[in-house]
Design an enzyme around this catalytic site. Structure first.
Site, PDB file in Angstrom:
ATOM      1  N   ARG A 115       0.803  -1.206   0.000  1.00 29.28           N
ATOM      2  CA  ARG A 115       0.000   0.000   0.000  1.00 29.28           C
ATOM      3  C   ARG A 115       0.846   1.270   0.000  1.00 29.28           C
ATOM      4  NH1 ARG A 115      -5.469  -0.040   2.799  1.00 29.28           N
ATOM      5  NH2 ARG A 115      -4.941  -2.232   2.688  1.00 29.28           N
ATOM      6  N   THR A 116       1.715   1.399   0.968  1.00 25.19           N
ATOM      7  CA  THR A 116       2.480   2.638   1.096  1.00 25.19           C
ATOM      8  C   THR A 116       3.454   2.800  -0.077  1.00 25.19           C
ATOM      9  OG1 THR A 116       2.329   2.375   3.488  1.00 25.19           O
ATOM     10  CG2 THR A 116       3.921   3.976   2.678  1.00 25.19           C
TER      11      THR A 116
ATOM     12  N   LYS B 242      22.755  -9.080   1.653  1.00 27.15           N
ATOM     13  CA  LYS B 242      24.095  -9.671   1.525  1.00 27.15           C
ATOM     14  C   LYS B 242      25.020  -9.182   2.635  1.00 27.15           C
ATOM     15  CE  LYS B 242      23.530  -9.702  -3.458  1.00 27.15           C
ATOM     16  NZ  LYS B 242      23.746  -8.806  -4.606  1.00 27.15           N
TER      17      LYS B 242
ATOM     18  N   ARG C  23      11.299   3.000   4.322  1.00 27.71           N
ATOM     19  CA  ARG C  23      10.630   2.256   5.399  1.00 27.71           C
ATOM     20  C   ARG C  23      11.628   1.248   5.944  1.00 27.71           C
ATOM     21  NH1 ARG C  23       4.823  -0.448   5.534  1.00 27.71           N
ATOM     22  NH2 ARG C  23       4.408   1.744   5.937  1.00 27.71           N
TER      23      ARG C  23
ATOM     24  N   HIS D  80       5.109   7.271  11.395  1.00 33.79           N
ATOM     25  CA  HIS D  80       4.671   7.036  10.018  1.00 33.79           C
ATOM     26  C   HIS D  80       3.898   8.297   9.624  1.00 33.79           C
ATOM     27  CE1 HIS D  80       3.403   5.361   6.372  1.00 33.79           C
ATOM     28  NE2 HIS D  80       2.747   4.283   6.774  1.00 33.79           N
TER      29      HIS D  80
END
Lengths: 323, 437
Positions: free
Chosen positions: A66-67, A94, A116, A144
Site C-alpha cells: 500500500r504505502t 548480503k 521504510r 509514520h
C-alpha cells in the site's frame, strides 16, 4: 478550493521524518496542498511536470504494498523518475550496513528518498548521511507521518473539525508507528485522543502523551467521533501479548455492537491491511456508511503528492540560494 | 425448600469480619442469614420447626479454602470433586477453590464450565475453579484470561508451578489486570529447587535428601513483588513458608502494595523434623521448613501479614507415596485437618479465635470478593458449628477424602467442626455420622 501558490514554502525542514517536529502551520499547509491534489487525482489527466527530471527512490526494508505503491504513484504523477528498491533485491540481504546502502544510494544522486525500515530511527540516520530529502514511510515503532497526515485529511474532508473531536485509537499501540504519529498530529490539531488497548499492548507511560487510556473498549468508545483501529501483527497474537485471536476479537475487536457505543455517526478508520475477525468485523469494515478505509487509501496518494511537492519547494530555494 | 427456616440458638456467634463474638442466635431462611444477634432466641424457645441448639459452641461463617487440588478430571482415583467436597464438609469448609492442575489442565473456557457443572451435580460444598495462567501450565503462553473469567474462573494460577520466565509473567500480570483478574502465584524457583524433596538444611543433610533452600522461595517472592508493582496486577501468593518471605511481604504491604498471601495449615503445625524417618506423607510443596520459619508463619497470621490459611489439600494415591522419599509424590490431604491444625494457634500461641477464623473466612472472602465468609443479614447461610476444644485423634480410616495421605495420622488434636451448612442445607453432622458407625 484555494491552495498556496507554488513557491510558498510549507516545510521548514528538507526532510519529513515525523509529525512530532511539525508545527500546526506546516500540517495545515500540507493538508491544504493535498486537497488540491485530491482534485487532480480525480481528473482524467493526472500527470504534472512538477518533479520532471527529479529522482525518487523508494527504499523499503519491510514489505508494504500500500504505502510503496502510493508513493510510487505520487512520484510518477508529479513527473519524477521513480525507482523501487525492496530488501529482497538489495545488497542489504548480503550483509551491507544501512550506512553503506545510504552512501551507495547517495552516489546515484536521488532528490528524494522514501524509506521504510523495521528499526526506529533508521530514517533519521539516513537523513544525516544523505544529501537528498528523506521521507519517513515508517520506522520501527516510531513514526509514520504520511499515514497520520492522510488520516487527518480523510477526517477533514468528511467535514469534521478537529477541535474537541474525540478520536479513539484502538489496538496494538505499543508497536504502532501509526498510533504515535496520529497521537502527535491529533493533539496538535486540538482533538481529544483516547488509547484503547490491553495493558500488554500499551506502551509504558502512554498517559504522559496527553491522552486518555482505556483498557475496556466499551468504556473507551463511549462518545467517540472517530474510531481508529490498528493492525495486530500476526506474531503478536500467539500468546506473547494476547492469548488468542478469538479473545482479542471478543474484547478489542470492533464489531457492530461495540461501535454502537460510540457517538451516533461515528466513523471507522484502519491503516490497513486489515485482519478481518481479529481487530475488525467485516460487517463494520465494509459498511460504506461508517467505514473510511477506502477513502484513506485515496487520500494517501494525495498526501504523498503534497509532501513531495512541499519538499521540492526546498529544492527551488536551494537553487536560488546557490551561487 | 422455599420458606425453609432454621433457628440456631445458644450459639457463640463469631464473625471475624465485623469482630462480632457474642452469645446469641441466628436465623436462616431460604438459604440466607436473615437475622442474628445476642437477643435472638435468648429468652423464649424458638417456634421454628427446625431449631438447632448449639449448646454454646462456636457458630461462624463456613470456611473458605483457597487452595485445593483434586484429581478431577483425569485422576479420579485420587480425588473427585464429590469426594473432596465430602472431606471439605467434614472439615467445616463450605467453599473450596480448586486448582487447574488436572488432566487436562483447566486452561479452556469449556473446561471451567465442566468443573462448574460437575460441582453443581456432585459436590456438597461450593466449588470455585481457578483457571491456568499459562496454557498447559507450560509457563510460556498466557491463557484466555478474559474468556476464562467469563466462563466462571475465579482467579488464575499455575497452581504449584512457578512461571520462571519473568517476561512471560510480567505480561500475564499486565494482561490479567485488564480484567481486574486475580493472579495467584507459586513462589519456588524451579531451577534452585530442582530435584529437591525437602527443605535444605542440617536435617536434610543428615537424611541424605536433596533440599530446596529458603532462598528459592524468597527470590521469587521478591521478583513477583517487583512485577506486581510494575503492572498493578491483583496478586496473591498461594502459599509462603519462610521467615524471609514474610519479611518481604511485610515490607511490601508497608509501602502500600495490594498483595495478599496464604500459608498452609501444614506449615503452621509441622516443621522439617516431622519428616522423621522418611515419612513421605510430609513431603509437600513448598517443603516443611525450620522451626523458626514455622514460628514466623504463626506470627504472620497473628499480625495479619499473612492473610489466609489454606489446606493445600493434595490427595495422592498410596502407590505414589509408598516410595523412597526422593521418588515419592509431593502433597498431603488437608481439608479435614485444616481447622484443627489451625486451632493450635489459638490453644498454643494465644491467638484469639476470631483472628484464627478470619484467615479462613473474612480474608479469603475479601481476596476473592465473595458474598459468603461472614455472618450478616442477607449473606448466604454457609455456616460451620465448631467445638473448639474437643480433643480427638486423627484416624486415617475416618477421613472422607478418597486419598489418605495425611501427615497428621495418629496425631492428637483439639477442636473440629461439628456441623456444616451450605446455603442453609446441613451437609455434615458429626453426631449423625457417629451414630451410623
Amino acid at each position: 478550493m484555494t491552495t498556496a501558490s507554488a513557491d510558498t514554502p510549507i516545510l521548514k525542514s528538507s526532510h519529513l521524518l515525523g509529525i512530532e517536529d511539525l508545527s500546526v502551520d506546516e500540517i495545515e499547509g500540507l493538508l491544504l496542498l493535498a486537497n488540491h491534489y485530491v482534485e487532480i487525482n480525480r481528473a482524467a489527466e493526472k500527470k504534472t511536470a512538477l518533479l520532471r527530471g527529479r529522482t525518487l527512490i523508494n527504499l523499503f526494508f519491510e514489505a508494504s504494498t500500500r504505502t510503496q505503491s502510493s508513493f510510487e504513484l505520487a512520484g510518477k504523477r508529479l513527473g519524477a523518475d521513480v525507482l523501487n528498491m525492496s530488501v529482497r533485491t538489495s545488497s542489504v540481504s548480503k550483509g551491507e550496513t544501512l550506512i553503506d546502502t545510504a552512501s551507495t544510494l547517495n552516489a546515484m544522486r536521488p532528490d528524494i528518498l522514501v524509506v521504510r525500515h523495521p528499526d526506529s530511527g533508521a530514517a533519521e540516520l539516513l537523513s544525516q548521511k544523505l544529501d537528498c530529502s528523506v521521507v519517513n514511510a515508517g520506522d520501527g515503532s516510531h513514526e509514520h507521518p504520511t499515514q497520520a497526515l492522510l488520516d487527518a485529511l480523510t477526517i477533514r474532508r468528511r467535514g469534521r473539525a478537529f477541535e474537541g473531536l474525540v478520536v479513539a485509537i484502538c489496538g496494538d499501540v505499543a508497536h504502532s508507528r501509526v498510533a504515535r504519529s496520529n497521537i502527535h498530529l491529533l493533539a496538535k490539531l486540538g482533538a481529544r485522543v483516547r488509547l484503547i488497548a490491553p495493558r500488554t499492548l500499551l506502551p509504558p507511560d502512554a498517559d504522559r502523551f496527553g491522552v486518555e487510556i482505556y483498557g475496556d473498549m466499551r468504556e473507551g468508545l463511549k462518545g467517540a467521533d472517530i474510531v481508529m483501529m490498528l493492525r495486530l501483527q500476526l506474531e503478536r497474537m500467539a500468546g506473547a501479548f494476547v492469548p488468542s485471536t478469538r479473545e482479542y476479537f471478543r474484547f478489542w475487536g470492533l464489531d457492530r455492537q461495540k461501535l454502537g457505543l460510540a457517538k451516533p455517526g461515528a466513523l471507522v478508520m484502519h491503516p490497513g491491511p486489515m485482519n478481518r475477525g481479529v481487530e475488525i468485523d467485516s460487517d463494520v469494515a465494509d459498511d460504506i456508511e461508517v467505514s473510511l478505509i477506502r477513502e484513506q487509501v485515496e487520500m494517501g496518494v494525495a498526501i504523498r503528492m503534497a509532501v513531495l511537492d512541499a519538499l521540492s519547494r526546498g529544492f527551488a530555494r536551494e537553487r536560488r540560494n546557490a551561487p | 425448600m422455599s420458606g425453609r427456616r432454621i433457628a440456631f440458638k445458644n450459639a457463640r456467634l463469631i464473625d471475624p469480619e465485623s469482630g462480632l463474638d457474642v452469645k446469641g442466635g441466628l436465623l436462616v431462611e431460604n438459604g440466607k442469614i436473615v437475622d442474628l444477634g445476642p437477643r435472638l432466641f435468648n429468652n423464649a424457645e424458638a417456634n421454628d420447626p427446625e431449631v438447632v441448639d448449639c449448646r454454646g459452641l462456636v457458630l461462624c461463617p463456613g470456611l473458605i479454602d483457597l487452595r485445593v487440588f483434586t484429581g478431577e478430571p483425569g485422576s479420579e482415583h485420587r480425588e473427585t470433586l464429590e469426594s473432596a467436597s465430602h472431606a471439605a464438609a467434614a472439615g467445616g469448609v463450605t467453599t473450596i477453590v480448586v486448582m487447574p492442575n488436572t488432566d487436562p489442565v483447566i486452561d479452556e473456557p469449556s473446561l471451567v464450565d465442566f468443573i462448574r457443572r460437575r460441582a453443581v451435580a456432585t459436590a456438597k460444598v461450593h466449588v470455585l475453579p481457578m483457571a491456568a495462567l499459562t496454557k498447559s501450565l507450560n509457563g510460556e503462553v498466557m491463557t484466555e484470561i478474559g474468556l476464562l473469567q467469563e466462563a466462571g474462573a475465579i482467579a488464575f494460577t499455575d497452581g504449584d508451578r512457578t512461571v520462571s520466565n519473568a517476561r512471560v509473567f510480567r505480561r500475564a500480570l499486565a494482561y490479567a489486570s485488564n480484567f481486574g483478574a486475580l493472579v495467584a502465584g507459586h513462589a519456588e524457583d524451579p531451577d534452585l529447587s530442582e530435584g529437591a524433596s525437602m527443605s535444605e538444611g542440617e536435617y536434610a543433610t543428615r537424611l541424605g535428601i536433596a533440599g530446596s533452600p529458603a532462598a528459592a522461595e524468597t527470590i521469587i517472592v521478591e521478583r513477583d513483588l517487583r512485577l506486581v508493582e510494575l503492572t498493578g496486577a491483583r496478586y496473591h501468593f498461594g502459599q509462603i513458608s519462610t521467615r524471609a518471605s514474610l519479611e518481604a511481604l511485610r515490607a511490601a504491604k508497608a509501602r502500600g502494595l495490594g498483595v495478599t498471601c496464604a500459608v498452609s495449615a501444614h506449615h503452621l503445625a509441622l516443621n522439617e523434623l516431622d519428616v522423621g524417618a522418611y515419612r513421605t506423607f510430609t513431603k509437600v510443596k513448598p517443603p516443611l521448613r525450620s522451626e523458626d520459619d514455622r514460628l514466623a508463619m504463626a506470627e504472620g497470621v497473628a499480625s495479619g501479614t499473612i492473610d489466609a490459611i489454606v489446606s493445600s489439600h493434595d490427595p495422592q494415591a498410596a502407590d505414589t507415596k509408598r516410595q523412597p522419599f526422593a521418588q515419592a509424590a509431593f502433597g498431603a490431604v488437608g481439608l479435614e485437618t485444616l481447622l484443627p491444625a489451625t486451632l493450635a494457634l489459638h490453644h498454643n500461641h494465644g491467638l484469639a479465635l476470631g483472628t484464627v477464623l478470619k484467615a479462613m473466612t473474612a480474608a479469603p472472602r475479601a481476596i476473592l470478593g465473595l458474598e459468603s465468609g461472614r455472618l450478616a443479614k442477607g449473606a448466604p447461610a454457609d455456616l460451620t458449628l465448631i467445638d473448639p476444644d474437643e480433643p480427638f485423634v486423627v484416624e486415617l480410616s475416618e477421613l472422607h477424602s478418597r486419598a489418605r495421605n495425611t501427615p497428621f495420622d495418629g496425631r492428637r488434636m483439639q477442636g473440629r467442626a461439628q456441623r456444616t451448612y451450605v446455603a442453609g442445607e446441613c451437609v455434615f453432622d458429626r453426631a449423625k455420622e457417629a451414630k451410623r458407625k
